[in-house]
Design a protein around this motif. Structure first.
Motif, mmCIF file in Angstrom:
data_model
loop_
_atom_site.group_PDB
_atom_site.id
_atom_site.type_symbol
_atom_site.label_atom_id
_atom_site.label_comp_id
_atom_site.label_asym_id
_atom_site.label_seq_id
_atom_site.Cartn_x
_atom_site.Cartn_y
_atom_site.Cartn_z
ATOM 1 N N ILE A 30 75.738 22.953 34.765
ATOM 2 C CA ILE A 30 74.999 21.791 34.287
ATOM 3 C C ILE A 30 75.438 20.591 35.114
ATOM 4 C CG2 ILE A 30 74.550 20.286 32.302
ATOM 5 C CD1 ILE A 30 75.242 22.745 30.521
ATOM 6 N N ILE A 31 74.473 19.906 35.742
ATOM 7 C CA ILE A 31 74.784 18.845 36.697
ATOM 8 C C ILE A 31 74.221 17.525 36.183
ATOM 9 C CG2 ILE A 31 74.644 18.098 39.096
ATOM 10 C CD1 ILE A 31 73.853 21.033 39.778
ATOM 11 N N GLU A 32 75.106 16.576 35.944
ATOM 12 C CA GLU A 32 74.685 15.260 35.455
ATOM 13 C C GLU A 32 74.494 14.291 36.616
ATOM 14 O OE1 GLU A 32 76.748 11.483 33.372
ATOM 15 O OE2 GLU A 32 77.099 13.371 32.332
ATOM 16 N N LEU A 87 72.459 14.594 28.274
ATOM 17 C CA LEU A 87 73.583 15.531 28.394
ATOM 18 C C LEU A 87 73.790 16.346 27.122
ATOM 19 C CD1 LEU A 87 76.132 16.652 29.791
ATOM 20 C CD2 LEU A 87 77.349 14.604 29.001
ATOM 21 N N ASN A 88 73.703 15.702 25.964
ATOM 22 C CA ASN A 88 73.996 16.376 24.698
ATOM 23 C C ASN A 88 72.746 16.833 23.955
ATOM 24 O OD1 ASN A 88 77.041 16.156 24.350
ATOM 25 N ND2 ASN A 88 76.512 14.032 24.824
ATOM 26 N N ASP A 89 71.615 16.940 24.659
ATOM 27 C CA ASP A 89 70.368 17.346 24.023
ATOM 28 C C ASP A 89 70.345 18.845 23.718
ATOM 29 O OD1 ASP A 89 69.492 14.773 24.153
ATOM 30 O OD2 ASP A 89 67.873 15.115 25.591
ATOM 31 N N LEU A 93 72.440 22.674 24.919
ATOM 32 C CA LEU A 93 72.972 23.701 24.017
ATOM 33 C C LEU A 93 72.315 25.049 24.278
ATOM 34 C CD1 LEU A 93 74.669 24.588 21.591
ATOM 35 C CD2 LEU A 93 72.834 23.735 20.105
ATOM 36 N N GLU A 94 71.004 25.065 24.438
ATOM 37 C CA GLU A 94 70.301 26.319 24.677
ATOM 38 C C GLU A 94 70.709 26.941 26.009
ATOM 39 O OE1 GLU A 94 66.196 25.350 24.302
ATOM 40 O OE2 GLU A 94 66.289 25.090 22.115
ATOM 41 N N PHE A 95 70.937 26.097 27.024
ATOM 42 C CA PHE A 95 71.373 26.602 28.326
ATOM 43 C C PHE A 95 72.734 27.278 28.200
ATOM 44 C CE2 PHE A 95 73.550 26.203 32.391
ATOM 45 C CZ PHE A 95 72.589 26.612 33.304
ATOM 46 N N ILE A 96 73.659 26.629 27.492
ATOM 47 C CA ILE A 96 74.996 27.203 27.316
ATOM 48 C C ILE A 96 74.917 28.527 26.563
ATOM 49 C CG2 ILE A 96 77.235 26.875 26.189
ATOM 50 C CD1 ILE A 96 76.929 23.856 26.760
ATOM 51 N N LYS A 97 74.141 28.566 25.485
ATOM 52 C CA LYS A 97 74.035 29.801 24.712
ATOM 53 C C LYS A 97 73.429 30.926 25.542
ATOM 54 C CE LYS A 97 73.986 28.021 19.988
ATOM 55 N NZ LYS A 97 73.250 27.984 18.709
ATOM 56 N N GLN A 98 72.458 30.598 26.383
ATOM 57 C CA GLN A 98 71.839 31.605 27.238
ATOM 58 C C GLN A 98 72.846 32.146 28.258
ATOM 59 O OE1 GLN A 98 68.792 32.957 27.040
ATOM 60 N NE2 GLN A 98 69.187 34.281 28.810
ATOM 61 N N ALA A 99 73.693 31.267 28.777
ATOM 62 C CA ALA A 99 74.703 31.684 29.759
ATOM 63 C C ALA A 99 75.818 32.494 29.120
ATOM 64 C CB ALA A 99 75.286 30.446 30.454
ATOM 65 N N ASP A 100 76.057 32.305 27.827
ATOM 66 C CA ASP A 100 77.012 33.087 27.047
ATOM 67 C C ASP A 100 78.422 33.104 27.668
ATOM 68 O OD1 ASP A 100 77.849 34.675 24.918
ATOM 69 O OD2 ASP A 100 77.378 36.543 25.987
ATOM 70 N N PRO A 101 79.005 31.915 27.906
ATOM 71 C CA PRO A 101 80.336 31.889 28.533
ATOM 72 C C PRO A 101 81.462 32.012 27.507
ATOM 73 C CG PRO A 101 79.590 29.659 28.176
ATOM 74 C CD PRO A 101 78.492 30.557 27.658
ATOM 75 N N LEU A 116 77.575 19.232 19.895
ATOM 76 C CA LEU A 116 77.273 20.196 20.951
ATOM 77 C C LEU A 116 78.384 21.234 21.057
ATOM 78 C CD1 LEU A 116 75.561 21.033 23.494
ATOM 79 C CD2 LEU A 116 77.115 19.579 24.811
ATOM 80 N N ILE A 117 79.621 20.772 21.058
ATOM 81 C CA ILE A 117 80.759 21.683 21.197
ATOM 82 C C ILE A 117 80.804 22.670 20.040
ATOM 83 C CG2 ILE A 117 83.282 21.796 21.229
ATOM 84 C CD1 ILE A 117 83.223 19.088 22.711
ATOM 85 N N GLN A 118 80.658 22.176 18.830
ATOM 86 C CA GLN A 118 80.745 23.039 17.661
ATOM 87 C C GLN A 118 79.597 24.036 17.602
ATOM 88 O OE1 GLN A 118 81.019 20.202 14.458
ATOM 89 N NE2 GLN A 118 83.029 19.456 15.125
ATOM 90 N N ALA A 119 78.388 23.582 17.940
ATOM 91 C CA ALA A 119 77.227 24.466 17.857
ATOM 92 C C ALA A 119 77.243 25.555 18.917
ATOM 93 C CB ALA A 119 75.943 23.646 17.980
ATOM 94 N N SER A 120 77.929 25.312 20.030
ATOM 95 C CA SER A 120 77.944 26.287 21.122
ATOM 96 C C SER A 120 78.787 27.516 20.794
ATOM 97 C CB SER A 120 78.488 25.640 22.399
ATOM 98 O OG SER A 120 79.890 25.436 22.287
ATOM 99 N N GLY A 121 79.830 27.317 19.978
ATOM 100 C CA GLY A 121 80.725 28.421 19.650
ATOM 101 C C GLY A 121 81.654 28.803 20.782
#
Length: 267
Positions: A30-32, A87-89, A93-101, A116-121
């Motif tokens: 993710i690039i800001e 950044l926190n939209d 979150l969906e991008f992070i979940k899709q990447a599953d890191p 964002l942090i809590q929802a990502s797991g």
């Protein structure tokens, strides 16, 4: 691939991400979009302060190019472009979940929201361009040289929390060896590059097991804020020391504190 990295778009940020990608660690980037690297001098400065301001940021840009070049985004790593406002939209979150890191590592981006942090797991760590807790906040590669202890220029990886650069420490490096020819920006860039060069292999081994819990910072240290810095501070760097503070340390003319870097990463 076990990580997502969230970075700014300046060369040093891209350099770290490409080093992680080269080790096959990234499942997403993710690039800001950040502000231009070369700012305009504020209106109302004296001619001398305008000269020093332009000199300072010109040397920063030159050091950035010299040490990091212009790293490109690897074509095989999925990426998402964001702004400070997005950044926190939900898309992030969906991008992070899709990447599953297993791990999300940030560097050079704005503050990540607790939601964002809590929802990502996921586990979130942050790379801070400063030696914590002594140099937390912003402009923390400038202040060690201004305080005449350039050896305290460092990088800290810590757990991401709501406290500014205050999370428990995972890993640090510091400028323990002075290069006499380095100016302030050379020192900062050299320190960041050393961190970016060493961290992929350390993270690759660490990610093979359980992620460690960081060591809590023992003191609050000093949080440097944006309003602390003024162009007048450049007199000491360029007029008094002619950007040769590293040489003064190497020659034994200056001393100051000695950093004691800490790491929980497996070597």
């Amino acid at each position: 691939m076990k990580m997502v990295v969230i970075t700014g778009d300046h060369p040093r940020h891209r350099y770290l991400a490409t080093k992680l990608a080269e080790c096959g660690l990234l499942s997403g980037w993710i690039i800001e979009k950040r502000k231009p690297f070369m700012p305009e001098a504020p209106a109302g400065l004296t001619p001398e302060l305008t000269r020093l301001f332009n000199l300072h940021f010109q040397r920063r840009e030159e050091a950035e190019e010299r040490f990091f070049g212009q790293p490109t985004t690897p074509s095989d790593v999925p990426n998402l472009s964001v702004t400070p406002d997005t950044l926190n939209d939900q898309a992030t979150l969906e991008f992070i979940k899709q990447a599953d890191p297993r791990l999300v590592l940030s560097y050079g981006c704005h503050k990540l929201s607790d939601a964002l942090i809590q929802a990502s797991g996921c586990t979130f760590w942050n790379t801070h361009g400063g030696f914590s807790p002594q140099y937390r906040g912003v402009t923390t590669h400038f202040w060690p040289s201004y305080m005449l202890e350039p050896q305290m220029t460092g990088v800290t990886m810590h757990e991401t929390t709501s406290h500014i650069d205050g999370g428990a420490i995972i890993h640090q490096n510091a400028a323990l060896e002075m290069h006499a020819d380095d100016g302030l920006h050379d020192l900062a860039a050299r320190t960041v590059r050393a961190y970016a060069d060493e961290i992929p292999a350390l993270l690759a081994k660490t990610l093979e097991g359980d992620l460690p819990l960081g060591q809590p910072q023992k003191t609050s240290g000093k949080i440097w804020i944006g309003a602390d810095w003024r162009p007048e501070h450049l007199h000491l760097i360029y007029n008094t020391y002619e950007d040769r503070i590293c040489k003064a340390v190497a020659d034994g003319e200056l001393a100051g504190r000695i950093p004691t870097p800490f790491s929980l990463l497996k070597d």
